[in-house]
Design an enzyme around this catalytic site. Structure first.
Site, short mmCIF file in Angstrom:
data_model
loop_
_atom_site.label_atom_id
_atom_site.label_comp_id
_atom_site.label_asym_id
_atom_site.label_seq_id
_atom_site.Cartn_x
_atom_site.Cartn_y
_atom_site.Cartn_z
N GLU A 52 -4.52 125.10 -9.75
CA GLU A 52 -3.23 125.60 -9.29
C GLU A 52 -3.04 125.34 -7.79
OE1 GLU A 52 -1.09 129.06 -11.54
OE2 GLU A 52 -2.01 129.91 -9.76
N HIS A 110 -25.57 119.40 -26.00
CA HIS A 110 -25.50 119.18 -27.45
C HIS A 110 -24.06 118.97 -27.90
CE1 HIS A 110 -29.68 120.55 -27.56
NE2 HIS A 110 -29.27 121.42 -26.65
N LYS A 153 7.95 130.31 -14.98
CA LYS A 153 8.21 131.76 -15.12
C LYS A 153 9.72 131.99 -15.22
CE LYS A 153 4.20 133.67 -12.58
NZ LYS A 153 3.75 134.50 -11.49
O1 PA5 Z 1 -2.39 132.28 -8.25
C1 PA5 Z 1 -1.32 132.73 -8.61
O2 PA5 Z 1 -0.46 133.10 -7.80
C2 PA5 Z 1 -0.99 132.93 -10.07
O3 PA5 Z 1 -1.90 132.36 -10.93
C3 PA5 Z 1 -0.91 134.44 -10.36
O4 PA5 Z 1 -2.16 135.01 -10.15
C4 PA5 Z 1 -0.43 134.73 -11.79
O5 PA5 Z 1 0.74 134.02 -12.08
C5 PA5 Z 1 -0.16 136.23 -11.93
O6 PA5 Z 1 0.78 136.63 -10.96
P1 PA5 Z 1 0.91 138.13 -10.47
O7 PA5 Z 1 -0.37 138.54 -9.83
O8 PA5 Z 1 2.04 138.09 -9.49
O9 PA5 Z 1 1.23 138.94 -11.68
#
Ligand code: PA5
Length: 457
Positions: free
Chosen positions: A303, A332, A446
């Site tokens: 990410e 394996h 989202k």
């Molecule tokens: O790294 C990030 O920002 C995302 O992966 C969030 O952790 C994930 O979308 C969850 O978001 P939030 O903590 O706002 O609920």
């Protein structure tokens, strides 16, 4: 059980020893033409130093800094009192439902598994409620008593759909079981200090809450209340965890590549992509307890780095695809592919130096004929031999690789490891010329999901 009690056979020094990073197998001398030549590394020093200066410039800005996530080891101890007080309240329940997804759950889950021998007796069971899955939720709830169950909802943004839906359903479940007033006494929230649906709820209903520092994004937040609260509730030594992170930070203040392990990891991973077109990064721990750490790493790496590098040639893709593997299981399963197929991968092995609870292999006389090499050997020696063998065949086949050697599995070492990878990810992003802290395309998804929900009849 305290770390010191647990590690009877290893002294204090072993417990707080620095992690070792062995990068020799990234070089041409180890893997031939697929490796990096020393002059290529030298030529690259100005870019590395620029990335290092960028991170260093933030050092004194604390939680207000751009890279606040890299200062948590130093900054979070000030909040430990508040976190512990809430964790003590949680610890009076038999079960805690920890609602959160992505960066709001992967870190705590990973550390709970990694530190399984450090969880105290008579502490609550944590149930991580992440994905929307009606059957799984039903199964979890069918075993719980509302009166003995606490809810912790964790979301940086305070409005992620999966977490919001779960919190609504579980608050309702709790209120039906114990009544609305009592249900509110069994809920805790970790979210942004100023904005979002959860923060609003905290204000409206006066729910107890802890803040996530605004500058720390989801996947970099395990060393904030996001990870520290659930971990403290089960008795993990969160002070040592932060100390490990702070010790790794101190170690990474130099711009000398050989002494700054985060910079070293970033340099080789970046050069593997840009100079040798290796776009797949396989992480293969030889410790079961690190299985979920690899999931945490995959999210952090993917990410943060899977973006368009707009600084060169009018935009090129950045990032290497993180892939999970597990030693010795994948010997394996995946190893044949790694050895003979395309040379498009590089590898990170994780090795554990000190195994607690090692067992000698009870080799019966009748079995010696079949396994003569197991005589006087222990389980730890078998897994070490397997790792050495896999690393050798991977190296001989010309695949660049490195080894992260952990002195032991304890909170201090895991704190180092978390800081090391958060830091290496940020350096790598800066080398690519991208922002390692945002996730623009995830945000688009989202928003679209909400649009689809609006359109449903
Ligand atoms: O790294 C990030 O920002 C995302 O992966 C969030 O952790 C994930 O979308 C969850 O978001 P939030 O903590 O706002 O609920």
């Amino acid at each position: 059980m305290a770390d010191t009690e647990l590690c009877r056979s290893c002294d204090r020094k072993t417990m707080t020893k620095p992690i070792e990073i062995l990068t020799g197998n990234f070089l041409v001398t180890a893997v031939g033409s697929e490796g990096i030549r020393p002059e290529e590394l030298n030529k690259f020093h100005p870019e590395l130093q620029a990335a290092h200066r960028h991170v260093r410039a933030d050092y004194n800005r604390g939680l207000a800094g751009e890279f606040a996530a890299l200062q948590l080891g130093r900054e979070m101890p000030a909040q430990l009192g508040e976190i512990r007080a809430m964790a003590d309240a949680l610890a009076t329940y038999s079960d805690v439902l920890v609602i959160g997804i992505g960066g709001s759950s992967l870190g705590a889950k990973a550390l709970q598994l990694a530190l399984m021998f450090h969880i105290r007796e008579n502490r609550p069971r944590l149930h991580f409620i992440e994905n929307i899955d009606t059957y799984q939720l039903e199964r979890v709830l069918s075993k719980l008593e509302p009166a003995h169950t606490a809810l912790v909802c964790i979301s940086k943004s305070g409005g992620t759909i999966e977490s919001a839906v779960h919190f609504m359903i579980l608050r309702d479940w709790l209120a039906r079981g114990v009544g609305a007033t009592q249900a509110r006494q069994q809920q805790w929230i970790v979210t942004d200090p100023g904005r979002g649906w959860l923060r609003d709820l905290v204000r409206r209903e006066r729910l107890p809450s802890l803040p996530v520092p605004p500058q720390v994004g989801g996947r970099y937040s395990v060393l904030t209340a996001v990870g520290l609260l659930p971990l403290a509730a089960i008795g993990v030594d969160i002070e040592s965890l932060l100390k490990g992170a702070a010790d790794n930070e101190a170690r990474c203040q130099t711009d000398d590549l050989a002494s700054n392990p985060a910079m070293e990891i970033a340099a080789y991973c970046y050069l593997m992509d840009r100079l040798r077109q290796k776009r797949i990064s396989v992480m293969m721990p030889y410790v079961n307890r690190l299985q979920l750490f690899v999931d945490w790493y995959c999210q952090l790496w993917a990410e943060s780095l899977g973006k368009w590098d707009r600084s060169i040639h009018n935009s090129v893709p950045a990032g290497t695809l993180p892939v999970r593997a597990m030693g010795a299981i994948d010997q394996h399963s995946q190893l044949q592919m790694y050895l003979e197929s395309r040379h498009d991968k590089f590898f990170t092995f994780i090795e554990l130096e000190h195994w607690e609870h090692d067992r000698p292999i009870p080799l019966a006389t009748a079995d010696q004929e079949f396994f003569p090499y197991l005589k006087n050997r222990s389980m730890a020696e078998v897994i070490h031999a397997e790792l050495q063998a896999t690393r050798s065949v991977i190296t001989e086949a010309g695949h660049p690789n490195m080894t992260i050697r952990l002195p032991a599995m304890n909170a201090h070492v895991l704190g180092q490891l978390i800081d090391l990878y958060q830091r290496a990810t940020i350096y790598t992003g800066l080398l690519y010329g991208i922002n390692p802290l945002d996730q623009p395309s995830v945000e688009k998804g989202k928003i679209l999901a909400i649009e689809y929900l609006r359109g449903m009849t």
